[in-house]
Scaffold this motif. Structure first.
Motif, PDB file in Angstrom:
ATOM      1  N   GLY A 140       0.798  -1.218   0.000  1.00 21.43           N
ATOM      2  CA  GLY A 140       0.000   0.000   0.000  1.00 21.43           C
ATOM      3  C   GLY A 140       0.827   1.263   0.000  1.00 21.43           C
ATOM      4  N   TYR A 141       2.108   1.136   0.299  1.00 19.03           N
ATOM      5  CA  TYR A 141       2.984   2.300   0.305  1.00 19.03           C
ATOM      6  C   TYR A 141       3.690   2.495  -1.028  1.00 19.03           C
ATOM      7  CZ  TYR A 141       2.054   2.375   5.268  1.00 19.03           C
ATOM      8  OH  TYR A 141       1.411   2.436   6.479  1.00 19.03           O
ATOM      9  N   LEU A 142       3.271   1.738  -2.046  1.00 15.21           N
ATOM     10  CA  LEU A 142       3.799   1.904  -3.394  1.00 15.21           C
ATOM     11  C   LEU A 142       2.699   2.427  -4.309  1.00 15.21           C
ATOM     12  CD1 LEU A 142       5.834  -1.423  -3.850  1.00 15.21           C
ATOM     13  CD2 LEU A 142       6.747   0.852  -3.352  1.00 15.21           C
ATOM     14  N   THR A 143       3.064   3.266  -5.254  1.00 14.37           N
ATOM     15  CA  THR A 143       2.128   3.662  -6.291  1.00 14.37           C
ATOM     16  C   THR A 143       1.798   2.446  -7.150  1.00 14.37           C
ATOM     17  OG1 THR A 143       3.870   4.217  -7.875  1.00 14.37           O
ATOM     18  CG2 THR A 143       3.172   5.961  -6.366  1.00 14.37           C
ATOM     19  N   ASP A 144       0.746   2.528  -7.931  1.00 12.77           N
ATOM     20  CA  ASP A 144       0.405   1.422  -8.835  1.00 12.77           C
ATOM     21  C   ASP A 144       1.584   1.090  -9.744  1.00 12.77           C
ATOM     22  OD1 ASP A 144      -2.062   1.600  -7.675  1.00 12.77           O
ATOM     23  OD2 ASP A 144      -3.154   2.101  -9.510  1.00 12.77           O
ATOM     24  N   LYS A 145       2.198   2.132 -10.299  1.00  8.69           N
ATOM     25  CA  LYS A 145       3.312   1.934 -11.223  1.00  8.69           C
ATOM     26  C   LYS A 145       4.479   1.226 -10.541  1.00  8.69           C
ATOM     27  CE  LYS A 145       5.930   5.447 -12.288  1.00  8.69           C
ATOM     28  NZ  LYS A 145       6.403   6.736 -12.865  1.00  8.69           N
ATOM     29  N   ASP A 146       4.810   1.648  -9.334  1.00  4.20           N
ATOM     30  CA  ASP A 146       5.939   1.045  -8.631  1.00  4.20           C
ATOM     31  C   ASP A 146       5.610  -0.343  -8.109  1.00  4.20           C
ATOM     32  OD1 ASP A 146       7.514   3.210  -9.158  1.00  4.20           O
ATOM     33  OD2 ASP A 146       7.260   4.150  -7.192  1.00  4.20           O
ATOM     34  N   LEU A 147       4.340  -0.598  -7.778  1.00  2.00           N
ATOM     35  CA  LEU A 147       3.960  -1.931  -7.337  1.00  2.00           C
ATOM     36  C   LEU A 147       4.093  -2.934  -8.479  1.00  2.00           C
ATOM     37  CD1 LEU A 147       2.871  -3.959  -5.342  1.00  2.00           C
ATOM     38  CD2 LEU A 147       0.549  -3.138  -5.814  1.00  2.00           C
ATOM     39  N   VAL A 148       3.651  -2.553  -9.682  1.00  2.00           N
ATOM     40  CA  VAL A 148       3.809  -3.436 -10.836  1.00  2.00           C
ATOM     41  C   VAL A 148       5.287  -3.693 -11.109  1.00  2.00           C
ATOM     42  CG1 VAL A 148       3.492  -3.617 -13.340  1.00  2.00           C
ATOM     43  CG2 VAL A 148       1.605  -2.842 -11.895  1.00  2.00           C
ATOM     44  N   ALA A 149       6.104  -2.647 -11.017  1.00  9.47           N
ATOM     45  CA  ALA A 149       7.545  -2.805 -11.246  1.00  9.47           C
ATOM     46  C   ALA A 149       8.172  -3.725 -10.207  1.00  9.47           C
ATOM     47  CB  ALA A 149       8.231  -1.440 -11.233  1.00  9.47           C
ATOM     48  N   PHE A 150       7.757  -3.578  -8.948  1.00  9.96           N
ATOM     49  CA  PHE A 150       8.279  -4.424  -7.875  1.00  9.96           C
ATOM     50  C   PHE A 150       7.909  -5.890  -8.085  1.00  9.96           C
ATOM     51  CE2 PHE A 150       7.076  -6.468  -3.795  1.00  9.96           C
ATOM     52  CZ  PHE A 150       8.349  -6.655  -3.277  1.00  9.96           C
TER      53      PHE A 150
END
Length: 229
Positions: A140-150
């Motif tokens: 929840g502490y990641l943006t959508d874009k960064d969550l997909v990248a992670f």
């Protein structure tokens, strides 16, 4: 129809804004900036938070850092990491909880797939899978874009037949942004779409038991690579 709630919320606010806010509320620059970071959660967030305020809370860049991360950093700088604080939070929650073992629940989730067969091609986890990395309630502490990248990096690092266990708070509907610590709680549909975009496939999911109904539901997901390069 997915955009209807955001459209109605936007229209209802139009009469209440002053000239300056009206000038910015139709800004495609603001829309594009937020959509870049929260492309899957954006419409749900816009239903509850006016565009200009949402931009300031999420994608506005100040001193080289978007405010979604800057606000979270500021929040946790001001919260002392003490054993007493953790114990106080646990004591408030404990009366409504039953004892549970999330590692045991994780093992049961994977075992349920192992019992169905031994072929990796049909989404079944072979016995003795060599790798079981886990992510626990930090998404929840990641943006959508960064969550997909992670998640994409996690997928790329998996060995053959490896499984990722993802555990997260899941909103009952839509998405919510906690303004205090800058955390997004995503609904099941949003979370599943982001997982799919990362190149991971869902083996199964299970809701964590033992939590009182007033708490946000916590779900565990077993994921593996969908076979894409």
């Amino acid at each position: 129809m997915a955009h209807l709630g955001a459209h109605l919320a936007f229209r209802s606010r139009w009469q209440k804004t002053d000239d300056e806010l009206c000038r910015h509320s139709m800004s495609f620059i603001l829309h594009k900036a937020i959509c870049n970071d929260f492309f899957q959660s954006y419409l749900y967030l816009l239903e509850k938070i006016p565009l200009v305020k949402l931009y300031a809370l999420t994608s506005q860049v100040i001193n080289g850092e978007i405010q979604f991360y800057a606000r979270a950093k500021l929040f946790y700088q001001e919260v002392p990491a003490t054993e007493e604080g953790a114990r106080e939070s646990w004591d408030r929650l404990r009366p409504g909880l039953r004892l549970w073992d999330w590692k045991g629940q994780q093992a049961r989730l994977v075992a349920s797939f192992q019992q169905r067969g031994t072929g990796g091609h049909d989404g079944i986890v072979p016995p003795g899978s060599p790798e079981l990395p886990a992510g626990q309630q930090g998404q929840g502490y990641l943006t959508d874009k960064d969550l997909v990248a992670f998640l994409s990096r996690c997928r790329d690092g998996l060995k053959e037949h490896g499984v990722i266990i993802l555990k997260d708070n899941v909103a009952r509907e839509g998405c919510t942004l906690d303004l205090s610590d800058s955390c997004v709680t995503r609904g099941m549909d949003v979370l599943q779409t982001l997982i799919q975009k990362s190149g991971l496939a869902m083996l199964g999911q299970e809701r964590q038991d033992g939590f009182p109904e007033q708490c946000i539901p916590v779900w565990m997901f077993a994921l593996h690579s969908d076979g894409r390069a």
